[in-house]
Motif scaffolding. Structure first.
Motif, mmCIF file in Angstrom:
data_model
loop_
_atom_site.group_PDB
_atom_site.id
_atom_site.type_symbol
_atom_site.label_atom_id
_atom_site.label_comp_id
_atom_site.label_asym_id
_atom_site.label_seq_id
_atom_site.Cartn_x
_atom_site.Cartn_y
_atom_site.Cartn_z
ATOM 1 N N PHE A 223 3.616 -2.467 3.293
ATOM 2 C CA PHE A 223 5.079 -2.622 3.341
ATOM 3 C C PHE A 223 5.128 -3.142 4.664
ATOM 4 O O PHE A 223 4.943 -2.527 5.638
ATOM 5 C CB PHE A 223 5.841 -1.505 3.050
ATOM 6 C CG PHE A 223 7.159 -1.662 2.967
ATOM 7 C CD1 PHE A 223 7.926 -2.263 1.661
ATOM 8 C CD2 PHE A 223 8.103 -1.396 4.040
ATOM 9 C CE1 PHE A 223 9.131 -2.622 1.659
ATOM 10 C CE2 PHE A 223 9.238 -1.786 3.883
ATOM 11 C CZ PHE A 223 9.890 -2.212 2.934
ATOM 12 N N GLU A 261 9.234 1.217 0.784
ATOM 13 C CA GLU A 261 8.087 1.577 1.596
ATOM 14 C C GLU A 261 7.911 3.070 0.873
ATOM 15 O O GLU A 261 8.468 3.723 0.447
ATOM 16 C CB GLU A 261 8.277 2.036 3.120
ATOM 17 C CG GLU A 261 7.221 2.421 3.664
ATOM 18 C CD GLU A 261 7.623 3.340 4.771
ATOM 19 O OE1 GLU A 261 6.849 4.107 5.480
ATOM 20 O OE2 GLU A 261 8.672 3.595 4.829
ATOM 21 N N ASN A 307 4.060 2.900 5.397
ATOM 22 C CA ASN A 307 4.148 1.544 5.068
ATOM 23 C C ASN A 307 3.258 1.294 3.838
ATOM 24 O O ASN A 307 2.547 0.247 3.956
ATOM 25 C CB ASN A 307 3.820 0.691 6.449
ATOM 26 C CG ASN A 307 4.626 1.129 7.536
ATOM 27 O OD1 ASN A 307 5.828 1.400 7.454
ATOM 28 N ND2 ASN A 307 4.170 1.094 8.637
ATOM 29 N N ILE A 309 2.602 0.225 -0.125
ATOM 30 C CA ILE A 309 2.976 -0.481 -1.488
ATOM 31 C C ILE A 309 2.587 0.508 -2.407
ATOM 32 O O ILE A 309 1.664 1.263 -2.313
ATOM 33 C CB ILE A 309 2.621 -1.784 -1.624
ATOM 34 C CG1 ILE A 309 1.215 -1.821 -1.618
ATOM 35 C CG2 ILE A 309 3.097 -2.742 -0.475
ATOM 36 C CD1 ILE A 309 0.574 -3.417 -2.104
#
Length: 721
Positions: A223, A261, A307, A309
């Motif tokens: 992310f 996130e 961070n 995905i």
């Protein structure tokens, strides 16, 4: 009077007719001379070799499963006509365009060639494209509400302010965009990564005044956090033109994206009392995207990986906390997270535990452990085609891999046409201060299997009280090259590599000497023909040893010279030992300087062990985890020893705890380098300014004709009634 009015009306309609004909004639001429619409913005300055980000930011794309992806679209342009000091009127041959991903958090995004593990609407949009031709300068003009590009016929002496590609030097036929020819396109894989790290496209011949424009996508596999950076580099091989490096910094806030996130927390505790354990190091990876990041637990025994995905992730312990044993292979060493877990709870926590090492007693005896491993086995696929997990070692005790010694192929059906001798066992010699004192046979159990032997109850010191140095060697085997890693304080690993194969095994071992604690990890760098190409982190988790596996020859079939160097460690004197006869090579021995106090290392050190601080994984430890190879950011460096921090040179952030992240420092992983783009590609229209000049000329002729008509009527003598 009526006749006068008729003549004036006739002159007026004649002028309108001339203007109308001139306009459409000019338009028709423009279609044949370059006045053609295009949706892609042309550059506004002279080009030699350039690389830009389309739309200036991240393009957020949703796949058919509803998951979000974050893409960067690049456009690379080249104009041979502008090469300074090296212009060749005959053009340039064997040119290859190459883009290298220098940030670990990037991967190429090509739905045709690369398995993206997702499907998208309008996938054709993301296929790499190329336009080739001649760059022409000109201007943008409005054509019936359309913004068109009009080439300048004299763009050498008086170039326009914008540029576009045309098939011909006259600028009559705009260049046509096409997909890259997949026969000339190649994505190159690196062993340390699950992803292809380089894209190469064979351009062939480019004329002296020709050029090209290539567009392609890369994906950010985490992310994109504001301030993160993502870096890649474009080059034209076989042409002395400066490489174009591009670093993209994310400027958008997280709430500007539709996606979100994700994160999870790793918690490490003592198996006996449940107390938190600091300093446990883990590799977090995703096979689907190639994500790879190293993290370390803080004082609270936790580290949060931010961070992310929404994907599948594997978590593997690679270095236990100081004073604790490495876990056995299995659930306590490696765990996984599936996508659904992120939906089930707002806080995903993964628990690991370790047992304390048994405190060593002051014994005058010791054991020497020897492990036998076969690598690059005949009849198996080349390493690049094997999964990373299965690549280094095949478990021949597994039912699927059992081998019938009378057959000439493995049970996976891969042919083995080489009739190599089968050795039921190998002979290993134990050396004391360089002299053979014992020997043993290690039974590999299966064809090319592995085995282990322990030389027991060996004296630690000689009659004078000096510590005895033990080493091992193997009885030579036909068709195989032997390499040895490890030490008497961890274990020795003897590896056999098929001599006629395409791969070389480059061993490296780390030994610490001196009283007091020593660093918990050290990085070593592999050079090929003087060029730094890979690095590996050595630590307690991999018994301070590793084998690099590389091709023996380059693309021109020339032998490659290998060299291993260590990133210097402050406060230590370093020596390197090599024994070509036994294959015990690249043994880096660091001896602590006497003037340095042990307290200088602080929390960054581990407990010392006999003869130098290397800790044994036996008894009670599982087999060592594989080392983690990393790319060098500056692969062209002649001297790879970094002047900046080691993490920057190796392409990994340093190990940090979650408490450090709260103070503004990132968890270790790949250096980040993104920007934030809009959506979709823009497009621009082009046309030829010569048509506009023709239109103006016809208009002037018509105006002059009309003026002469009025003047004639005014001066003509009137009729008498």
């Amino acid at each position: 009077m009526m006749m006068k009015v008729k003549r004036r009306l006739l002159a007026f309609f004649f002028s309108v007719l001339m203007i109308w004909q001139g306009f459409f004639f000019a338009k028709a001429e423009g279609e044949d001379s370059g006045m053609v619409s295009t949706t892609e913005e042309a550059p506004n300055k002279p080009i030699t070799f350039s690389k830009e980000l389309v739309n200036g930011g991240i393009q957020e794309v949703k796949d058919e499963e509803g998951e979000y992806h974050y893409l960067l679209e690049y456009v690379v342009r080249f104009n041979a006509k502008n090469l300074q000091g090296q212009h060749d009127e005959n053009g340039y041959d064997n040119l290859i365009f190459q883009d290298s991903l220098e940030s670990d958090m990037l991967r190429f995004f090509d739905p045709i060639t690369i398995s993206l593990n997702s499907t998208f609407e309008n996938e054709e949009k993301y296929i790499p494209t190329i336009k080739k031709g001649v760059w022409k300068s000109g201007e943008y003009q409005d054509n019936n509400g359309e913004r068109v590009f009009v080439p300048d016929p004299d763009d050498t002496e008086n170039p326009g302010s914008s540029f576009a590609l045309f098939e011909d030097a006259e600028g009559t036929r705009p260049a046509v965009k096409a997909h890259l020819d997949y026969d000339n396109l190649e994505y190159l894989h690196e062993h340390w990564s699950n992803n292809e790290r380089r894209m190469q496209y064979k351009l062939g011949h480019i004329g002296a005044n020709e050029g090209f424009e290539i567009r392609y996508f890369v994906e950010i596999i985490e992310f994109p956090e504001k301030g993160s950076k993502y870096k890649n580099k474009a080059e034209i091989l076989n042409l002395p033109v400066k490489a174009q490096e591009h670093t993209y910094t994310v400027k958008e806030d997280a709430d500007s994206f539709e996606g979100q996130e994700y994160s999870f927390t790793i918690e490490k505790t003592d198996k006996q009392d449940g107390s938190p354990l600091e300093g446990a190091e883990f590799l977090v990876s995703s096979l689907n995207t190639g994500y790879k990041k190293l993290v370390e637990t803080g004082k609270d025994g936790k580290v949060t990986v931010h961070n992310l995905i929404k994907e599948y992730y594997d978590i593997e312990e690679i270095n236990p906390p100081k004073g604790y044993k490495m876990n056995e292979e299995g659930e306590e060493r490696e765990k996984s997270i599936v996508k659904d877990q992120f939906d089930e709870t707002s806080e995903v926590v993964v628990h690991f535990q370790n047992e304390k090492k048994l405190k060593k007693e002051d014994s005058d005896k010791r054991d020497i452990i020897v492990e036998k491993v076969w690598h690059v086995k005949p009849g198996t696929p080349e390493p690049a085609y094997l999964p990373v997990e299965d690549f280094e070692e095949v478990d021949f005790d597994d039912e699927e891999n059992k081998f019938n010694r009378n057959e000439s192929f493995l049970t996976d059906g891969i042919s083995n046409n080489r009739n190599l001798p089968y050795s039921p066992s190998v002979t290993v010699y134990l050396l004391r201060d360089g002299k053979v004192i014992r020997e043993a046979e290690i039974d590999p159990k299966r064809y090319f299997g592995s085995g282990e032997y322990i030389f027991k109850d060996l004296p630690r010191k000689d009659e004078d009280g000096k510590e005895i140095i033990y080493t091992v060697k193997e009885k030579p085997l036909a068709n195989y090259t032997t390499t040895i890693t490890g030490s008497q304080d961890t274990k020795f690993t003897i590896m056999n590599n098929y001599s006629e194969g395409d791969q070389s095994m480059i061993p490296v071992t780390k030994i610490w000497r001196g009283e007091g604690p020593h660093p918990r990890k050290v990085e070593v760098i592999l050079l090929e023909n003087g060029k730094a190409v890979k690095s590996v982190l050595l630590n307690d988790g991999n018994d301070w040893q590793y084998h690099f596996e590389r091709n023996k020859t380059d693309e021109y079939n020339h032998p490659i010279h290998f060299e291993v160097r260590e990133v210097p460690v402050e406060g230590y004197e370093m020596a390197v030992e090599n024994d070509a006869d036994t294959g015990y090579l690249n043994v880096f021995i660091n001896t602590k300087k006497q003037r340095q106090s042990d307290s200088d290392k602080g929390d960054e050190t581990s407990e010392s062990h006999e003869n130098g601080g290397n800790s044994s994984t036996h008894p009670g430890g599982g087999s060592s985890p594989r080392g983690i190879e990393n790319p060098l950011v500056n692969e062209s460096a002649d001297i790879p020893i970094p002047s900046e921090t080691t993490a920057e040179v190796l392409g990994l952030n340093r190990f940090t705890s979650d408490t450090e992240k709260e103070s503004g420092q990132h968890i270790l992983g790949a250096e980040r380098v993104p920007k934030v783009l809009g959506s979709g590609r823009g497009w621009t229209e082009t046309s030829d300014s010569s048509a506009m000049r023709l239109y103006l000329a016809l208009f002037l002729i018509s105006a002059i004709g009309f003026s002469f008509t009025l003047l004639y009527e005014k001066r003509k003598p009137g009729k008498k009634r």
